[in-house]
Design a protein around this motif. Structure first.
Motif, short mmCIF file in Angstrom:
data_model
loop_
_atom_site.label_atom_id
_atom_site.label_comp_id
_atom_site.label_asym_id
_atom_site.label_seq_id
_atom_site.Cartn_x
_atom_site.Cartn_y
_atom_site.Cartn_z
N SER A 113 0.84 -1.19 0.00
CA SER A 113 0.00 0.00 0.00
C SER A 113 0.87 1.24 0.00
O SER A 113 1.91 1.28 0.66
N GLU A 114 0.44 2.22 -0.74
CA GLU A 114 1.14 3.49 -0.82
C GLU A 114 0.23 4.60 -0.33
O GLU A 114 -0.96 4.63 -0.67
N GLN A 115 0.76 5.50 0.48
CA GLN A 115 -0.03 6.56 1.08
C GLN A 115 -0.56 7.51 0.02
O GLN A 115 0.04 7.69 -1.04
N PRO B 265 -7.92 9.43 5.99
CA PRO B 265 -6.81 9.19 5.05
C PRO B 265 -7.11 8.02 4.13
O PRO B 265 -7.85 7.10 4.49
N THR B 266 -6.55 8.08 2.95
CA THR B 266 -6.74 7.01 1.98
C THR B 266 -5.37 6.48 1.54
O THR B 266 -4.35 7.15 1.68
N HIS B 267 -5.38 5.29 1.05
CA HIS B 267 -4.16 4.72 0.49
C HIS B 267 -4.53 3.90 -0.74
O HIS B 267 -5.69 3.53 -0.94
N LYS B 268 -3.55 3.61 -1.53
CA LYS B 268 -3.75 2.81 -2.72
C LYS B 268 -2.95 1.52 -2.58
O LYS B 268 -1.79 1.55 -2.17
N VAL C 42 6.35 2.13 3.56
CA VAL C 42 5.10 1.57 3.06
C VAL C 42 4.52 0.64 4.10
O VAL C 42 5.21 0.14 4.99
N TYR C 43 3.23 0.39 3.97
CA TYR C 43 2.55 -0.53 4.87
C TYR C 43 2.55 -1.92 4.24
O TYR C 43 2.01 -2.12 3.16
N ASP C 44 3.18 -2.87 4.89
CA ASP C 44 3.24 -4.23 4.41
C ASP C 44 2.09 -5.01 5.03
O ASP C 44 2.03 -5.20 6.25
N GLN D 36 7.75 0.50 -5.95
CA GLN D 36 7.00 1.34 -5.02
C GLN D 36 7.21 2.81 -5.35
O GLN D 36 8.31 3.22 -5.72
N GLY D 37 6.17 3.58 -5.21
CA GLY D 37 6.27 5.01 -5.48
C GLY D 37 6.64 5.29 -6.92
O GLY D 37 7.53 6.10 -7.20
N ALA D 38 5.97 4.62 -7.86
CA ALA D 38 6.29 4.81 -9.28
C ALA D 38 6.09 6.25 -9.73
O ALA D 38 6.64 6.66 -10.76
N ASN D 39 5.33 7.03 -8.98
CA ASN D 39 5.13 8.44 -9.34
C ASN D 39 6.42 9.23 -9.23
O ASN D 39 6.53 10.35 -9.75
N ASN D 40 7.44 8.67 -8.54
CA ASN D 40 8.73 9.32 -8.44
C ASN D 40 9.70 8.89 -9.52
O ASN D 40 10.85 9.34 -9.53
N PHE D 41 9.29 7.99 -10.40
CA PHE D 41 10.13 7.49 -11.48
C PHE D 41 9.84 8.26 -12.76
O PHE D 41 8.74 8.79 -12.96
#
Length: 497
Positions: free
Chosen positions: A77-79, A198-201, A429-431, A488-493
């Motif tokens: 899960s990603e915040q 809060p939401t997460h994906k 991240v939440y595992d 994880q965090g592909a938005n930073n790639f």
């Protein structure tokens, strides 16, 4: 009694001193070619390494990590974003903002749960204008926000009365009326909530099984050749099967890495998903496949793609690079990043950075150069800082080698992968398996392993060569791995195409 000469009886020298064809050995004739020659040639038995190190593995080892898993699926899960900012349309005459999506255009965003509440202070932006407003009503996706400076939005000359228009809303705070009644509630109408949760994906990926095998007969395994072989795995000697087995192993190791970069999940419309069906009846017996999400597919789906920095000119490349930084500002703003690029992009970045040098036009001061006559001129950059970001640049052999992505890129032209920008460091991240937040690299490989079997990279030998395990007069070397990549965090790639 008769004596018959054989058909291939050695010929004798001519009885006379004459220049005849029979006096000489023709080294080009088929009868004397090969080892039948009278004089042994100067034998260079060392195999020449004309392609250098042919393997491309090592990329994931530099930028990520490896971790064992015991399930058929990995879920993480990603915040979500912290602040409330939504997109929609604004009806200027009624001051009603209709929420249509979040800022990331996420497919799982529910417009009715946008989080904008009664009494919020918001900024409403349209093309060329930003107006501060106060939320006076929330009815599902319809948010009534009255401007502070005018009666309705269409009373602002910069907005006009042209029906509805695309707009963005940002919550910056709140304002309540004085008194107990005014401060007692955040609103209880339709679509209004007292608490913003809060939401997460959540994202998933699954490992795939990769296999290969090398086989050689027992007779060939004991046969010595005349070529001294060498290989990337350190093998050497005159047993040719050592080279063949070593190259099979090296190729399989490269496959492990290339698959983690290039793999893609199977779409529902793909014939692969129906296990062959009527197209491949023999394939149906092998079960089903679902694919796995590789690095490039993850970035194209959840990250960013740029077509800039193509080497047109230094000024244009710099402007396009600054656009990448602006996009990173919108995302996680990871300070340290790694650039893995092909040769053309590497040179374009070098030229872009060199143009920042006041002596760059004359070509005398390129990079770190102190005019020492005994020092080689450095015409490249391995790292640089732009804005608040640090970048470490490295050539990506996989994108350059003509036998791998280099040949594909040459044919693909505009769809070629020219490089990738990967954030350094770790993400929190939440595992869901562990049940807590964990620090992990943005990029890491998960492989199947337990106390009884480790499938990270399995190798086993069967047959009758060496240790006898069967009655097969051969040696079979088997390779197997079961793994997947977690991005994880592909938005930073950033993928450069």
């Amino acid at each position: 009694m008769a004596i018959n000469a054989g058909n291939n009886l050695n010929s004798v020298a001519a009885p006379q001193k004459q220049t005849l064809d029979s006096n000489y050995i023709d080294f080009t004739a088929s009868g004397t070619a090969g080892w039948a020659q009278q004089y042994v040639p100067d034998l260079m038995d060392k195999e020449a390494d004309v392609f250098g190190n042919r393997t491309i593995s090592g990329f994931l080892a530099q930028v990520g990590a490896e971790e064992a898993m015991t399930a058929d699926q990995v879920i993480w899960s990603e915040q979500g974003r912290l602040h409330i900012s939504v997109k929609g349309t604004l009806a200027a005459t009624t001051s009603i903002f209709t929420v249509t999506g979040d800022m990331d255009s996420s497919s799982d965003f529910t417009a009715a749960s946008h989080g904008v509440r009664l009494n919020d202070i918001v900024l409403v932006a349209v093309a060329g204008r930003v107006i501060r407003a106060h939320v006076t009503k929330v009815d599902g996706v319809a948010v009534t926000a009255q401007p502070y400076n005018v009666e309705h939005f269409d009373d602002d000359s910069s907005i006009g009365t042209g029906g509805t228009q695309a707009a963005t809303m940002l919550v910056v705070g709140s304002e309540f009326k004085k008194g107990v009644n005014g401060q007692g509630s955040y609103g209880s109408g339709t679509g209004s909530s007292r608490t913003v949760k809060p939401t997460h994906k959540s994202f998933t990926n699954k490992p795939i099984i990769m296999k290969d095998v090398y086989e050689i007969s027992g007779s060939d395994a004991s046969q010595i050749g005349w070529v001294e072989i060498t290989g990337e795995e350190g093998q050497s000697g005159y047993l040719w099967y050592l080279k063949a087995e070593g190259e099979t192993r090296s190729r399989f190791t490269d496959y492990l890495e290339m698959t983690m970069m290039e793999a893609e999940k199977i779409a529902a419309t793909s014939h692969i998903a129906d296990a062959g069906g009527t197209n491949d009846t023999d394939y149906a017996a092998l079960g089903t496949n679902s694919g796995t999400e590789g690095l490039f597919a993850a970035i194209e789906d959840r990250g960013n793609v740029t077509t800039g920095i193509t080497g047109v000119n230094a000024a244009t490349d710099l402007a396009e690079f600054d656009a990448i930084l602006a996009e990173f500002d919108k995302q996680g703003a990871i300070e340290e990043n790694m650039l893995f690029v092909n040769r053309a992009s590497a040179l374009a970045i070098d030229d872009m950075l060199a143009s920042m040098n006041s002596y760059g036009a004359g070509g005398t001061s390129y990079g770190v150069f102190d005019n020492d006559e005994d020092m080689a001129l450095n015409l490249g950059f391995s790292g640089f800082r732009r804005g608040s970001y640090d970048f470490y640049k490295s050539d990506f052999r996989y994108l350059n080698d003509f036998a791998t992505r280099g040949g594909i890129n040459e044919r693909a032209t505009s769809d070629a992968v020219r490089g990738v920008i990967i954030p350094a460091g770790t993400s929190s991240v939440y595992d869901q398996q562990v049940g807590s937040n964990m620090k992990r690299p943005f990029l890491h490989v998960r492989y199947r392993a337990s106390q009884t079997d480790n499938r990270k990279m399995k190798t086993w030998v069967t047959g009758s060569v060496g240790a006898v395990t069967s009655d097969l007069d051969a040696m079979q070397v088997n390779y197997l791995s079961e793994r997947c990549l977690v991005t994880q965090g592909a938005n930073n790639f950033m993928l450069m195409k």
